[in-house]
Design an enzyme around this catalytic site. Structure first.
Site, short mmCIF file in Angstrom:
data_model
loop_
_atom_site.label_atom_id
_atom_site.label_comp_id
_atom_site.label_asym_id
_atom_site.label_seq_id
_atom_site.Cartn_x
_atom_site.Cartn_y
_atom_site.Cartn_z
N GLY A 12 0.90 -1.04 0.00
CA GLY A 12 -0.03 0.13 0.12
C GLY A 12 0.80 1.33 0.00
N ASP A 13 0.14 2.34 -0.31
CA ASP A 13 0.71 3.80 -0.05
C ASP A 13 1.89 3.92 -1.34
OD1 ASP A 13 -0.83 4.39 1.86
OD2 ASP A 13 0.35 3.79 3.37
N LYS A 16 -0.58 5.26 -5.67
CA LYS A 16 -1.69 4.78 -6.80
C LYS A 16 -2.40 6.07 -7.25
CE LYS A 16 -3.11 1.86 -3.80
NZ LYS A 16 -2.10 1.84 -2.63
N GLY A 40 -6.04 5.91 1.63
CA GLY A 40 -5.59 7.21 1.54
C GLY A 40 -4.71 7.66 0.32
N HIS A 41 -5.37 8.07 -0.98
CA HIS A 41 -4.73 8.30 -2.06
C HIS A 41 -4.42 9.86 -2.18
CE1 HIS A 41 -6.56 4.25 -3.73
NE2 HIS A 41 -5.70 4.19 -2.60
N THR A 130 -6.38 0.19 10.49
CA THR A 130 -6.69 1.87 10.46
C THR A 130 -7.76 2.27 11.34
OG1 THR A 130 -8.32 1.46 8.17
CG2 THR A 130 -5.96 1.93 7.90
N GLN A 225 -5.11 -0.14 -1.11
CA GLN A 225 -4.10 -1.09 -0.27
C GLN A 225 -3.05 -1.73 -1.36
OE1 GLN A 225 -7.68 -1.83 0.40
NE2 GLN A 225 -7.17 -0.04 1.42
N GLY A 303 -1.85 9.15 9.58
CA GLY A 303 -0.79 9.79 10.22
C GLY A 303 0.18 8.94 10.82
N ARG A 304 0.12 7.68 11.00
CA ARG A 304 1.30 7.02 11.46
C ARG A 304 2.53 6.94 10.61
NH1 ARG A 304 -1.72 1.27 11.96
NH2 ARG A 304 -2.67 2.07 9.76
N ASP A 334 13.14 9.85 -6.68
CA ASP A 334 13.98 11.29 -6.07
C ASP A 334 14.17 10.72 -4.81
OD1 ASP A 334 10.96 11.20 -5.93
OD2 ASP A 334 11.04 12.73 -4.78
N GLY A 416 8.64 13.21 -8.05
CA GLY A 416 8.16 14.33 -7.23
C GLY A 416 6.72 13.84 -7.23
P1 GDP Z 1 -1.48 5.59 -2.47
O1 GDP Z 1 -2.16 5.17 -1.27
O2 GDP Z 1 -0.93 4.56 -3.10
O3 GDP Z 1 -2.24 6.74 -3.45
O4 GDP Z 1 -0.28 6.45 -1.73
P2 GDP Z 1 -0.12 7.60 -0.82
O5 GDP Z 1 -1.06 8.58 -1.25
O6 GDP Z 1 -0.74 7.11 0.50
O7 GDP Z 1 1.25 7.90 -0.47
C1 GDP Z 1 2.03 8.16 -1.69
C2 GDP Z 1 2.68 9.36 -1.06
O8 GDP Z 1 3.92 9.85 -1.93
C3 GDP Z 1 1.85 10.63 -1.20
O9 GDP Z 1 2.17 11.76 -0.25
C4 GDP Z 1 2.10 11.43 -2.58
O10 GDP Z 1 2.32 12.58 -2.85
C5 GDP Z 1 3.72 10.91 -2.43
N1 GDP Z 1 4.34 10.67 -4.06
C6 GDP Z 1 3.75 10.01 -4.82
N2 GDP Z 1 4.78 9.98 -5.90
C7 GDP Z 1 5.89 10.50 -5.60
C8 GDP Z 1 7.23 10.80 -6.15
O11 GDP Z 1 7.46 10.21 -7.25
N3 GDP Z 1 8.13 11.41 -5.30
C9 GDP Z 1 7.76 12.08 -4.27
N4 GDP Z 1 8.95 12.47 -3.55
N5 GDP Z 1 6.64 11.75 -3.55
C10 GDP Z 1 5.67 11.05 -4.13
P1 IMO Z 2 -3.90 2.88 0.46
O1 IMO Z 2 -5.06 2.40 -0.60
C1 IMO Z 2 -1.40 1.00 3.51
C2 IMO Z 2 -3.02 -1.78 6.21
C3 IMO Z 2 -3.24 -1.09 7.88
C4 IMO Z 2 -3.14 -2.52 8.71
C5 IMO Z 2 -3.84 -3.51 7.48
C6 IMO Z 2 -5.29 -3.79 7.91
O2 IMO Z 2 -3.75 4.16 0.74
O3 IMO Z 2 -2.46 2.25 -0.05
P2 IMO Z 2 -7.49 -2.37 7.66
O4 IMO Z 2 -7.88 -1.12 8.43
O5 IMO Z 2 -7.65 -2.31 6.22
O6 IMO Z 2 -8.23 -3.60 8.32
O7 IMO Z 2 -5.98 -2.63 8.27
O8 IMO Z 2 -3.76 -2.82 6.33
N1 IMO Z 2 -3.70 -0.81 5.22
C7 IMO Z 2 -2.91 0.06 4.66
N2 IMO Z 2 -1.73 0.15 4.39
N3 IMO Z 2 -2.14 1.72 2.77
C8 IMO Z 2 -3.58 1.35 2.61
O9 IMO Z 2 -4.40 1.97 1.53
C9 IMO Z 2 -3.94 0.45 3.65
N4 IMO Z 2 -5.05 0.35 3.99
C10 IMO Z 2 -5.02 -0.82 4.97
O10 IMO Z 2 -2.40 -0.30 8.13
O11 IMO Z 2 -1.95 -2.92 8.62
MG MG Z 3 -2.35 5.52 0.82
#
Ligand code: GDP
Ligand code: IMO
Ligand code: MG
Length: 430
Positions: A12-13, A16, A40-41, A130, A225, A303-304, A334, A416
């Site tokens: 995750g994160d 996407k 959280g996208h 979460t 995720q 925020g973790r 980067d 970035g």
């Molecule tokens: P998602 O859940 O997969 O949509 O990803 P999140 O939004 O939770 O976390 C990705 C974080 O990385 C966000 O704060 C984005 O703004 C940041 N981000 C995405 N692509 C880049 C990149 O290429 N470089 C940097 N420095 N930050 C990025």
């Molecule tokens: P995005 O779409 C990162 C993790 C939680 C926990 C486990 C189970 O932003 O990538 P849940 O609340 O789903 O029962 O938690 O999955 N988790 C994520 N980790 N990005 C996410 O979503 C997540 N959604 C759930 O931290 O470990």
């Molecule tokens: Mg996320």
């Protein structure tokens, strides 16, 4: 333009949201197919940063249809707040560009209460969820005591379903978890209001999508995720409760797998994980903190602090196999600027022996030893690079090595968070 699924290829994160935002310019419909507001996208447009939890990341583009599929679990209160916030920022989010499946399940207050009570009880064995009620709502769906969006928008149906399930859920909350019982009237009053507000968005998503595809429109399926948090193929039990892989796109929307053409896996140039569970390439100490600070690795939902580690090509190869990942969008290259040496995990050893495939059990994964290939880092700031040939030679070698190790070609590399900070290695969606 093919019908494409975008999934997280790690835990995750991965970024996407920003990649869906990029590609959504080229498609007609963007649909979320699983998960809920545990997601959280993040999308950055100029100085503006928007974090979407429920709405598809295509919602910021004009003249696109955003859809929430049946596989998603919807918290109506959170959804309404998100819609309001977007509108206040000048975006459109109403019946002209947004639909919600009448089959999607609804996150109720007792789901959140159960999730939080369990997490606080579980001590060391906790999942680190979460706290949004995700596990309990999917449990209720499987146990056939869920409340669907179609029930939420019909007061008679909401009343009878809620009566049927609340008594039992209250028993569980009070007798097993030691929490407080929830009041039927209070929930009914609050949730029937949400139903009224959201009713106009309700839709038979499968029919909508299949008709649109027949009429030549293109669909982007947005996963939440990541592959390693998938209920079947992730690092169980430290996973989420839905099918976050590419297969979920079909189940979660009512569109046949034969309609899906391409799977794009999003991966960070390193790895992060939030919550508990095995993480073989996890760093520690100063090195981890350096990466966390450089990458701003703090959760977009809770925020973790995110746990940080090296890129795991062995896990990525597994994710590619399960999900048919045809291309990688690599993000945050980067962030690796300034590391003298960069490690890439190419395999795992367990009790001294190299494993031939990704382990299916938690106890093995907790004990594996990553096998690393060490690569030279680079010092240069690459955040303004537009063309791959302008990257430092070490960064180019890193990309070539990732392609070789994962056996998946790289489509884009981002340098970035904002829209323009991206390098295209191939033209896929012209
Ligand atoms: P998602 O859940 O997969 O949509 O990803 P999140 O939004 O939770 O976390 C990705 C974080 O990385 C966000 O704060 C984005 O703004 C940041 N981000 C995405 N692509 C880049 C990149 O290429 N470089 C940097 N420095 N930050 C990025
Ligand atoms: P995005 O779409 C990162 C993790 C939680 C926990 C486990 C189970 O932003 O990538 P849940 O609340 O789903 O029962 O938690 O999955 N988790 C994520 N980790 N990005 C996410 O979503 C997540 N959604 C759930 O931290 O470990
Ligand atoms: Mg996320």
């Amino acid at each position: 333009m093919p019908n494409v699924v975008v999934i997280g290829a790690q835990w995750g994160d991965e970024g996407k949201g920003r990649i869906v935002d990029l590609i959504s310019e080229k498609v007609d419909i963007i649909v979320r197919y699983q998960g809920g507001n545990n997601a959280g996208h993040t999308i950055v447009i100029g100085d503006e940063k928007i974090v979407l939890h429920h709405l598809p990341s295509g919602i910021l583009r004009e003249n696109k249809l955003s859809v929430i599929g049946n596989g998603v679990v919807v918290d109506p209160k959170v959804l309404l707040a998100e819609i309001k916030e977007l509108r206040a920022a000048g975006y459109t989010a109403d019946e002209t560009n947004l639909r919600i499946s009448d089959r999607a399940h609804v996150i109720m207050p007792y789901h959140r209460a159960i999730d939080l009570a369990r997490e606080s009880m579980n001590g060391k064995g906790r999942i680190g969820t979460t706290g949004r009620g995700i596990g309990p709502v999917y449990e209720d769906k499987a146990a056939r005591r869920g409340i669907k969006f179609a029930d939420l928008i019909d007061p008679d149906s909401l009343s009878s379903r809620l009566k049927e399930v609340l008594e039992e859920r209250n028993l569980y909350l009070t007798k097993v978890l030691g929490g407080d019982a929830l009041d039927f009237e209070e929930i009914f009053e609050e949730y029937s209001e949400y139903g009224k507000e959201l009713k106009k968005l309700s839709c038979d998503v499968s029919t909508l999508l299949n008709n649109s595809i027949s009429n030549g429109q293109n669909v982007l399926f947005e996963g939440a995720q990541g592959a390693l948090l998938d209920i079947d193929f992730g690092t169980y039990p430290y996973v989420t409760s839905s099918s976050s892989g590419s297969g979920g796109a079909s189940i979660g929307t009512g569109v046949s797998p034969t309609t899906i053409d391409t799977v794009l896996g999003i991966a960070k140039a390193y790895t992060t994980r939030v919550g508990e569970g095995p993480f073989p390439t996890e760093m520690s100490g100063e090195l981890e903190e350096k990466l966390r600070q450089a990458g701003g690795e703090f959760g977009a939902t809770t925020g973790r602090s995110r746990r940080c580690g090296w890129f795991d090509a062995f896990a990525m190869k597994y994710a590619a196999q399960i999900n048919g990942i045809s291309w990688i969008a690599l993000t945050k290259l980067d962030v690796l600027s300034g590391f003298d040496k960069i490690n890439v995990c190419v395999g795992y050893k367990y009790k001294g022996k190299e494993l031939s495939s990704f382990p299916s059990t938690n106890h093995v994964l907790q004990e594996v030893e990553p096998i690393y290939e060490e690569m030279e880092g680079w010092k240069e700031d690459i955040s303004d690079v537009k063309d791959v040939s302008d990257l430092p030679v070490q960064a180019r070698s890193y990309l070539e090595n990732l392609e070789k190790l994962t056996r998946v070609p790289i489509y884009t590399v981002s340098v970035g968070p904002s829209r323009e900070k991206i390098i295209f290695l191939h033209e896929l969606f012209s």
